[in-house]
Design a protein around this motif. Structure first.
Motif, PDB file in Angstrom:
ATOM      1  N   ARG A  43       0.721  -1.049  -0.234  1.00 14.55           N
ATOM      2  CA  ARG A  43       0.139  -0.058  -0.022  1.00 14.55           C
ATOM      3  C   ARG A  43       1.090   1.231   0.116  1.00 14.55           C
ATOM      4  O   ARG A  43       1.802   1.522   0.922  1.00 14.55           O
ATOM      5  CB  ARG A  43      -1.200   0.193   1.316  1.00 14.55           C
ATOM      6  CG  ARG A  43      -1.874   1.144   0.990  1.00 14.55           C
ATOM      7  CD  ARG A  43      -3.006   1.087   2.229  1.00 14.55           C
ATOM      8  NE  ARG A  43      -3.718  -0.166   2.330  1.00 14.55           N
ATOM      9  CZ  ARG A  43      -3.464  -0.908   3.262  1.00 14.55           C
ATOM     10  NH1 ARG A  43      -3.052  -0.956   4.492  1.00 14.55           N
ATOM     11  NH2 ARG A  43      -4.269  -2.392   3.239  1.00 14.55           N
ATOM     12  N   ILE A  60       5.403   3.468  -4.590  1.00 17.16           N
ATOM     13  CA  ILE A  60       5.436   4.102  -5.702  1.00 17.16           C
ATOM     14  C   ILE A  60       7.010   3.636  -6.363  1.00 17.16           C
ATOM     15  O   ILE A  60       7.087   4.136  -7.591  1.00 17.16           O
ATOM     16  CB  ILE A  60       5.229   5.375  -5.875  1.00 17.16           C
ATOM     17  CG1 ILE A  60       6.212   6.199  -4.662  1.00 17.16           C
ATOM     18  CG2 ILE A  60       3.908   5.685  -5.459  1.00 17.16           C
ATOM     19  CD1 ILE A  60       5.928   7.879  -4.672  1.00 17.16           C
ATOM     20  N   ARG A  63       2.181  -5.960  -9.421  1.00 19.31           N
ATOM     21  CA  ARG A  63       1.344  -5.433 -10.228  1.00 19.31           C
ATOM     22  C   ARG A  63      -0.366  -5.323  -9.734  1.00 19.31           C
ATOM     23  O   ARG A  63      -0.964  -4.634  -9.995  1.00 19.31           O
ATOM     24  CB  ARG A  63       1.428  -5.777 -11.625  1.00 19.31           C
ATOM     25  CG  ARG A  63       2.858  -5.254 -12.063  1.00 19.31           C
ATOM     26  CD  ARG A  63       3.036  -5.881 -13.555  1.00 19.31           C
ATOM     27  NE  ARG A  63       4.260  -4.757 -14.280  1.00 19.31           N
ATOM     28  CZ  ARG A  63       4.935  -5.290 -15.257  1.00 19.31           C
ATOM     29  NH1 ARG A  63       4.668  -6.564 -15.907  1.00 19.31           N
ATOM     30  NH2 ARG A  63       5.704  -4.579 -15.745  1.00 19.31           N
ATOM     31  N   THR A  84      -0.424  -2.801  -6.761  1.00 18.49           N
ATOM     32  CA  THR A  84       0.192  -1.344  -6.636  1.00 18.49           C
ATOM     33  C   THR A  84      -0.507  -0.543  -7.865  1.00 18.49           C
ATOM     34  O   THR A  84      -0.988  -0.985  -9.053  1.00 18.49           O
ATOM     35  CB  THR A  84       1.597  -1.351  -6.825  1.00 18.49           C
ATOM     36  OG1 THR A  84       2.167  -1.904  -7.935  1.00 18.49           O
ATOM     37  CG2 THR A  84       2.175  -1.854  -5.652  1.00 18.49           C
ATOM     38  N   ASP A  85      -0.160   0.643  -7.723  1.00 22.97           N
ATOM     39  CA  ASP A  85      -0.649   1.636  -8.980  1.00 22.97           C
ATOM     40  C   ASP A  85       0.262   0.935 -10.112  1.00 22.97           C
ATOM     41  O   ASP A  85       1.173   0.787 -10.251  1.00 22.97           O
ATOM     42  CB  ASP A  85      -0.093   3.044  -8.339  1.00 22.97           C
ATOM     43  CG  ASP A  85      -0.289   4.040  -9.431  1.00 22.97           C
ATOM     44  OD1 ASP A  85       0.321   4.008 -10.493  1.00 22.97           O
ATOM     45  OD2 ASP A  85      -1.374   4.926  -9.347  1.00 22.97           O
ATOM     46  N   ASN A 115       1.438   2.719 -12.598  1.00 28.13           N
ATOM     47  CA  ASN A 115       2.764   3.902 -12.834  1.00 28.13           C
ATOM     48  C   ASN A 115       3.953   3.530 -11.884  1.00 28.13           C
ATOM     49  O   ASN A 115       4.807   4.187 -11.793  1.00 28.13           O
ATOM     50  CB  ASN A 115       2.252   5.105 -12.590  1.00 28.13           C
ATOM     51  CG  ASN A 115       1.277   5.575 -13.815  1.00 28.13           C
ATOM     52  OD1 ASN A 115       1.316   5.251 -14.810  1.00 28.13           O
ATOM     53  ND2 ASN A 115       0.334   6.301 -13.583  1.00 28.13           N
ATOM     54  N   ILE A 116       3.732   2.423 -10.952  1.00 28.74           N
ATOM     55  CA  ILE A 116       4.954   2.028 -10.141  1.00 28.74           C
ATOM     56  C   ILE A 116       6.253   1.769 -10.986  1.00 28.74           C
ATOM     57  O   ILE A 116       6.211   1.390 -12.054  1.00 28.74           O
ATOM     58  CB  ILE A 116       4.623   0.893  -9.147  1.00 28.74           C
ATOM     59  CG1 ILE A 116       5.729   0.808  -8.242  1.00 28.74           C
ATOM     60  CG2 ILE A 116       4.445  -0.540  -9.893  1.00 28.74           C
ATOM     61  CD1 ILE A 116       5.323  -0.191  -6.989  1.00 28.74           C
ATOM     62  N   LYS A 169       3.400  14.989 -12.914  1.00 28.07           N
ATOM     63  CA  LYS A 169       1.919  15.011 -12.584  1.00 28.07           C
ATOM     64  C   LYS A 169       1.369  16.242 -11.923  1.00 28.07           C
ATOM     65  O   LYS A 169       0.495  16.798 -12.282  1.00 28.07           O
ATOM     66  CB  LYS A 169       1.510  13.786 -11.684  1.00 28.07           C
ATOM     67  CG  LYS A 169       1.431  12.548 -12.380  1.00 28.07           C
ATOM     68  CD  LYS A 169       0.991  11.508 -11.314  1.00 28.07           C
ATOM     69  CE  LYS A 169       0.815  10.279 -12.014  1.00 28.07           C
ATOM     70  NZ  LYS A 169       0.799   8.901 -11.197  1.00 28.07           N
TER      71      LYS A 169
END
Length: 199
Positions: free
Chosen positions: A84, A87, A112, A115-116, A118-119, A181
């Motif tokens: 959690r 990144i 994957r 996680t996000d 975009n990690i 971002k």
């Protein structure tokens, strides 16, 4: 007044996880990077440990909070909490043990799944100092990384080869994504304000 502590002064805090089979050298990579220490008598990690270190990336202070988990199956119940907020990830295998490389695919899938998308993930072939025992070629590591769109580096926690570079590269890539971002969010907000003015 509270005492000023330099380690509390940072621009960004990034959570990075170390994953891979037990015994590939995750804990020694962590201690080499955060304390510049290496232990031949390193015990298997039980549960989760983490350490922090700050780096300067393009004029910003990035504090890395690096989590190290046990590679053993019995600790797999911690996964969602462990991943959690991560990144960045270093996916580690031992260049002298081919099975640890074969398991990289399973670790990557788990990462994957939790996680996000975009990690930032770097595949690490550790223990590169054991050249005479190499079971996984650099080419095999590189081609897997290219196929899966990962960064790749071979390291030696023992000799401190590429350890700093690996963490620094992951943190730099994360910083670029985060700052891009932020810029895009500012542009969107500015366009919204302009849009409202002309509405």
């Amino acid at each position: 007044m509270a005492a000023y502590k330099a380690e509390d002064d940072y621009d960004y805090l990034f959570k990075v996880v170390l994953i891979g089979d037990s015994g590939v050298g995750k804990s020694n990579l962590l201690s080499r990077f955060t304390k510049n220490e290496f232990s031949l008598e390193s015990k298997s990690t039980i549960g989760v440990e983490f350490a922090t270190r700050s780096l300067n990336v393009e004029g910003k202070v990035i504090k890395a909070q690096i989590w190290d988990t046990a590679g053993q199956e019995r600790y797999r119940a911690i996964t969602s909490a462990y991943y959690r907020g991560a990144i960045g990830a270093l996916l580690v295998y031992d260049v002298t043990r081919h099975t640890t490389f074969e398991n990289v695919e399973r670790w990557l899938k788990e990462l994957r799944d939790h996680t996000d998308p975009n990690i930032v993930v770097m595949l690490i072939g550790n223990k590169s100092d054991l050249r005479h025992l190499v079971a996984v070629s650099t080419e095999d590591g590189k081609s897997f990384a290219q196929r899966e769109n990962l960064y790749f580096m071979e390291t030696s926690a023992l000799e401190a080869t590429n350890v700093e570079n690996a963490f620094a590269e992951v943190l730099t890539h994360i910083y670029h994504i985060v700052s891009k971002k932020a810029v895009e969010a500012e542009l969107d907000a500015a366009q919204t304000r302009v849009g409202l003015r002309f509405a």
